[in-house]
Design a protein around this motif. Sequence first.
Motif, PDB file in Angstrom:
ATOM      1  N   GLN A 196       0.848  -1.192   0.000  1.00  0.00           N
ATOM      2  CA  GLN A 196       0.000   0.000   0.000  1.00  0.00           C
ATOM      3  C   GLN A 196       0.882   1.240   0.000  1.00  0.00           C
ATOM      4  O   GLN A 196       1.817   1.340   0.797  1.00  0.00           O
ATOM      5  CB  GLN A 196      -0.906  -0.006   1.240  1.00  0.00           C
ATOM      6  N   ASP A 197       0.608   2.142  -0.915  1.00  0.00           N
ATOM      7  CA  ASP A 197       1.360   3.401  -1.033  1.00  0.00           C
ATOM      8  C   ASP A 197       2.863   3.168  -1.130  1.00  0.00           C
ATOM      9  O   ASP A 197       3.672   3.917  -0.562  1.00  0.00           O
ATOM     10  CB  ASP A 197       1.059   4.317   0.156  1.00  0.00           C
ATOM     11  N   GLY A 198       3.233   2.112  -1.811  1.00  0.00           N
ATOM     12  CA  GLY A 198       4.648   1.826  -2.041  1.00  0.00           C
ATOM     13  C   GLY A 198       5.338   1.090  -0.919  1.00  0.00           C
ATOM     14  O   GLY A 198       6.520   0.733  -1.039  1.00  0.00           O
ATOM     15  N   ALA A 199       4.644   0.880   0.186  1.00  0.00           N
ATOM     16  CA  ALA A 199       5.220   0.171   1.331  1.00  0.00           C
ATOM     17  C   ALA A 199       4.658  -1.246   1.415  1.00  0.00           C
ATOM     18  O   ALA A 199       3.603  -1.547   0.841  1.00  0.00           O
ATOM     19  CB  ALA A 199       4.940   0.928   2.625  1.00  0.00           C
ATOM     20  N   VAL A 200       5.368  -2.114   2.140  1.00  0.00           N
ATOM     21  CA  VAL A 200       4.939  -3.498   2.327  1.00  0.00           C
ATOM     22  C   VAL A 200       4.503  -3.674   3.783  1.00  0.00           C
ATOM     23  O   VAL A 200       5.244  -3.329   4.711  1.00  0.00           O
ATOM     24  CB  VAL A 200       6.081  -4.483   1.997  1.00  0.00           C
ATOM     25  N   PHE A 201       3.284  -4.217   3.963  1.00  0.00           N
ATOM     26  CA  PHE A 201       2.693  -4.349   5.291  1.00  0.00           C
ATOM     27  C   PHE A 201       2.439  -5.816   5.635  1.00  0.00           C
ATOM     28  O   PHE A 201       2.257  -6.646   4.742  1.00  0.00           O
ATOM     29  CB  PHE A 201       1.338  -3.624   5.359  1.00  0.00           C
ATOM     30  N   LEU A 202       2.376  -6.091   6.946  1.00  0.00           N
ATOM     31  CA  LEU A 202       1.871  -7.363   7.447  1.00  0.00           C
ATOM     32  C   LEU A 202       0.518  -7.095   8.082  1.00  0.00           C
ATOM     33  O   LEU A 202       0.381  -6.192   8.912  1.00  0.00           O
ATOM     34  CB  LEU A 202       2.823  -7.965   8.489  1.00  0.00           C
ATOM     35  N   ARG A 203      -0.496  -7.860   7.658  1.00  0.00           N
ATOM     36  CA  ARG A 203      -1.857  -7.608   8.121  1.00  0.00           C
ATOM     37  C   ARG A 203      -2.042  -8.196   9.527  1.00  0.00           C
ATOM     38  O   ARG A 203      -2.660  -9.240   9.732  1.00  0.00           O
ATOM     39  CB  ARG A 203      -2.874  -8.181   7.148  1.00  0.00           C
ATOM     40  N   THR A 204      -1.510  -7.502  10.514  1.00  0.00           N
ATOM     41  CA  THR A 204      -1.563  -7.970  11.898  1.00  0.00           C
ATOM     42  C   THR A 204      -2.898  -7.679  12.574  1.00  0.00           C
ATOM     43  O   THR A 204      -3.201  -8.258  13.620  1.00  0.00           O
ATOM     44  CB  THR A 204      -0.431  -7.323  12.714  1.00  0.00           C
ATOM     45  N   THR A 205      -3.698  -6.787  11.981  1.00  0.00           N
ATOM     46  CA  THR A 205      -4.997  -6.472  12.584  1.00  0.00           C
ATOM     47  C   THR A 205      -5.932  -7.678  12.556  1.00  0.00           C
ATOM     48  O   THR A 205      -6.893  -7.723  13.325  1.00  0.00           O
ATOM     49  CB  THR A 205      -5.664  -5.292  11.864  1.00  0.00           C
ATOM     50  N   ASP A 206      -5.660  -8.636  11.698  1.00  0.00           N
ATOM     51  CA  ASP A 206      -6.475  -9.855  11.674  1.00  0.00           C
ATOM     52  C   ASP A 206      -6.307 -10.658  12.956  1.00  0.00           C
ATOM     53  O   ASP A 206      -7.112 -11.547  13.237  1.00  0.00           O
ATOM     54  CB  ASP A 206      -6.089 -10.737  10.484  1.00  0.00           C
ATOM     55  N   PHE A 207      -5.259 -10.338  13.725  1.00  0.00           N
ATOM     56  CA  PHE A 207      -4.954 -11.136  14.913  1.00  0.00           C
ATOM     57  C   PHE A 207      -4.792 -10.267  16.163  1.00  0.00           C
ATOM     58  O   PHE A 207      -3.970 -10.536  17.031  1.00  0.00           O
ATOM     59  CB  PHE A 207      -3.685 -11.964  14.674  1.00  0.00           C
ATOM     60  N   GLY A 208      -5.579  -9.205  16.246  1.00  0.00           N
ATOM     61  CA  GLY A 208      -5.666  -8.450  17.485  1.00  0.00           C
ATOM     62  C   GLY A 208      -4.773  -7.238  17.602  1.00  0.00           C
ATOM     63  O   GLY A 208      -4.835  -6.522  18.608  1.00  0.00           O
ATOM     64  N   ASP A 209      -3.924  -6.961  16.608  1.00  0.00           N
ATOM     65  CA  ASP A 209      -3.070  -5.778  16.683  1.00  0.00           C
ATOM     66  C   ASP A 209      -3.914  -4.543  16.358  1.00  0.00           C
ATOM     67  O   ASP A 209      -4.932  -4.635  15.656  1.00  0.00           O
ATOM     68  CB  ASP A 209      -1.912  -5.911  15.688  1.00  0.00           C
ATOM     69  N   ASP A 210      -3.486  -3.382  16.865  1.00  0.00           N
ATOM     70  CA  ASP A 210      -4.294  -2.183  16.670  1.00  0.00           C
ATOM     71  C   ASP A 210      -4.114  -1.558  15.295  1.00  0.00           C
ATOM     72  O   ASP A 210      -4.907  -0.713  14.871  1.00  0.00           O
ATOM     73  CB  ASP A 210      -3.981  -1.140  17.757  1.00  0.00           C
ATOM     74  N   LYS A 211      -3.051  -1.943  14.574  1.00  0.00           N
ATOM     75  CA  LYS A 211      -2.869  -1.470  13.204  1.00  0.00           C
ATOM     76  C   LYS A 211      -1.950  -2.435  12.466  1.00  0.00           C
ATOM     77  O   LYS A 211      -1.187  -3.180  13.081  1.00  0.00           O
ATOM     78  CB  LYS A 211      -2.259  -0.059  13.198  1.00  0.00           C
ATOM     79  N   ASP A 212      -2.066  -2.444  11.156  1.00  0.00           N
ATOM     80  CA  ASP A 212      -1.165  -3.261  10.355  1.00  0.00           C
ATOM     81  C   ASP A 212       0.238  -2.676  10.417  1.00  0.00           C
ATOM     82  O   ASP A 212       0.422  -1.453  10.472  1.00  0.00           O
ATOM     83  CB  ASP A 212      -1.654  -3.340   8.908  1.00  0.00           C
ATOM     84  N   ARG A 213       1.250  -3.538  10.374  1.00  0.00           N
ATOM     85  CA  ARG A 213       2.623  -3.117  10.601  1.00  0.00           C
ATOM     86  C   ARG A 213       3.428  -3.091   9.302  1.00  0.00           C
ATOM     87  O   ARG A 213       3.327  -4.002   8.472  1.00  0.00           O
ATOM     88  CB  ARG A 213       3.298  -4.056  11.596  1.00  0.00           C
ATOM     89  N   VAL A 214       4.245  -2.072   9.188  1.00  0.00           N
ATOM     90  CA  VAL A 214       5.084  -1.908   7.998  1.00  0.00           C
ATOM     91  C   VAL A 214       6.302  -2.822   8.102  1.00  0.00           C
ATOM     92  O   VAL A 214       7.005  -2.833   9.114  1.00  0.00           O
ATOM     93  CB  VAL A 214       5.546  -0.450   7.837  1.00  0.00           C
ATOM     94  N   LEU A 215       6.553  -3.581   7.041  1.00  0.00           N
ATOM     95  CA  LEU A 215       7.746  -4.415   6.942  1.00  0.00           C
ATOM     96  C   LEU A 215       8.850  -3.710   6.148  1.00  0.00           C
ATOM     97  O   LEU A 215      10.020  -3.728   6.530  1.00  0.00           O
ATOM     98  CB  LEU A 215       7.407  -5.752   6.272  1.00  0.00           C
ATOM     99  N   ILE A 216       8.447  -3.112   5.017  1.00  0.00           N
ATOM    100  CA  ILE A 216       9.394  -2.377   4.175  1.00  0.00           C
ATOM    101  C   ILE A 216       8.784  -1.010   3.875  1.00  0.00           C
ATOM    102  O   ILE A 216       7.663  -0.922   3.355  1.00  0.00           O
ATOM    103  CB  ILE A 216       9.672  -3.120   2.850  1.00  0.00           C
ATOM    104  N   LYS A 217       9.508   0.034   4.222  1.00  0.00           N
ATOM    105  CA  LYS A 217       9.002   1.386   3.993  1.00  0.00           C
ATOM    106  C   LYS A 217       9.039   1.722   2.505  1.00  0.00           C
ATOM    107  O   LYS A 217       9.672   1.031   1.701  1.00  0.00           O
ATOM    108  CB  LYS A 217       9.834   2.395   4.791  1.00  0.00           C
ATOM    109  N   ALA A 218       8.368   2.786   2.154  1.00  0.00           N
ATOM    110  CA  ALA A 218       8.272   3.178   0.741  1.00  0.00           C
ATOM    111  C   ALA A 218       9.642   3.468   0.137  1.00  0.00           C
ATOM    112  O   ALA A 218       9.844   3.313  -1.079  1.00  0.00           O
ATOM    113  CB  ALA A 218       7.358   4.395   0.600  1.00  0.00           C
ATOM    114  N   ASP A 219      10.599   3.867   0.980  1.00  0.00           N
ATOM    115  CA  ASP A 219      11.945   4.151   0.455  1.00  0.00           C
ATOM    116  C   ASP A 219      12.804   2.895   0.336  1.00  0.00           C
ATOM    117  O   ASP A 219      13.980   2.961  -0.010  1.00  0.00           O
ATOM    118  CB  ASP A 219      12.655   5.189   1.325  1.00  0.00           C
ATOM    119  N   GLY A 220      12.220   1.736   0.665  1.00  0.00           N
ATOM    120  CA  GLY A 220      12.932   0.470   0.529  1.00  0.00           C
ATOM    121  C   GLY A 220      13.619  -0.017   1.780  1.00  0.00           C
ATOM    122  O   GLY A 220      14.105  -1.158   1.827  1.00  0.00           O
TER     123      GLY A 220
END
Length: 551
Positions: free
Chosen positions: A279-303
């Motif tokens: 999303q928006d050039g960044a790579v996320f892990l969909r942690t909200t499916d398992f109780g986290d308050d927001k999805d977490r960024v794995l790789i930022k848009a700048d790489g």
Amino acid sequence: MTPADLSQAIQAAVSSAVEAGELAVAVPEHVTVERPKNRDHGDYATNVALQLAKAAGKPPRAVAEVLAERLRGITGVSEVDIAGPGFLNITLDTATAGALARTIVEAGEAYGRNEALKGLRINLEFVSANPTGPIHIGGVRWAAVGDSLARVLRASGADVTTEYYLNDAGVQITKFAASLQAAANGREVPEGGYVGEYIVDIAKTLTDAIPGVLDLSEAEQLEVFRTEGLKLMVAEIKRSMDEFGTHFDVWFSERTLHDSGAVEKAIDRLREQGHVFEQDGAVFLRTTDFGDDKDRVLIKADGDKTYFAADAAYYLSKRDRGAEVALYMLGADHHGYVNRLKAIAACAGDDLNRNIEVKIGQFVKMLRDGEEVRMSKRAGNIITIDDVVEWIGVDAARYTLARSSTDSTITLDINILTSQTNENRVFYVQYAHARMSSLQRKAVDMGITRSADFKPELLSTEWETDLLGQLGEFPRVIAAAGELREPHRVARYLEDLAGAYHRFWDNCPVLPKGDDEVTDLTHARLWLVEATRTVLANGLTLLGVSTPERM
């Protein structure tokens, strides 16, 4: 007869009743046997009849009657009563109860060990403070609790790997190197850098050890201070842990996760599980499916990869190295990590109720003369592990930090913890051990040794039976401490045991006085004293605390 022996005897009674057609139930894998608070209710009690009643299709008291009849025929059981809705209250004869003393002495260091967690592979990570400064007081708490927990888990049969995670990659290491470089060049530490005498000390050590380092370019200097400063700081952390009696099987480098490609592989594995999105050039892990308050960024848009990506790779590394349970022990400012770490496990396809556990420790304060101590001579704005050891000693620190539940704030009162009073609980327990050791020496001086002709039935007073009952609880306490991850249970047990011993001492003379003769009771009580000393020593060892013979 130990509580474990009695538990097995009750299991055998159930099995016998099933074979005789008196009960149609499955024999339980384990029967809980507890010491009743009211000694009028016998030596031990069990609710097994209530547990079996529904499956047996009988009232609990009817099931209890069946079992009571069989238990009354067991050697060593003098009485079995049925109480309330179906509790079984069991009284042992004095010889059987007293024989526990010999059992403990002969078992020695092995007494208390059990198989409640047999074969369970646990990776236990604790302390893991950034290698940018000395271990602070919060880390000291985990050094005491984590090491004690590892010992307790192993005593319950678990296969434990203790691990320290070195955050040796990222912005904080660059700030640490820049702080050393500034100190070496006589400049102000950059904004957001690290301060304290230890920075000046390390900088001087490096400039003395590496002639000409200040003649290098700024970039070259920075790299030297990064690499060599990190080595010195890690060595300092290892020294302080060793002196505190805390051992780690593995010192794991975050940098290796990046250099080996483990972070990229972890992201690929999580992607295969279907939980990675862009999303928006960044790579996320969909942690909200398992109780986290927001999805977490794995790789930022700048790489650039995030700390969270390394966290994911680190968790997978633990599992790949054979850990069935990854047990994290984190500081008080890490509450936000609980859900995100568990979400990593869930996204990896693991069981949140089995494969990952996260413990958060609360804050620690230190008092001297009623005033809170806040500053360290060496680190400036924190209290370090060396400060704690200097002020109260290793034993007092380890015991006091391990004796409270980690979800409670704890206060270390320097005045109390350096006093020889009962208010100082480590002194109270250690003094009991020293008192027993002194008695043993006095017995030797009098030419008295424990006779092999031990008459356990002579240990019949209320103080002796109370002490024997406490000794019998030790294996159960260790098992509960391991299963619940609560080593403070061991410390609280030792305090109760020391209290029972002091009452015994006050009311039951052990050695003859004047012209009194050595009797069978003298020998029986010497067995009981040695059994108690053995259990106190075993318990203190589980907490990493010494067992002084003189105080």
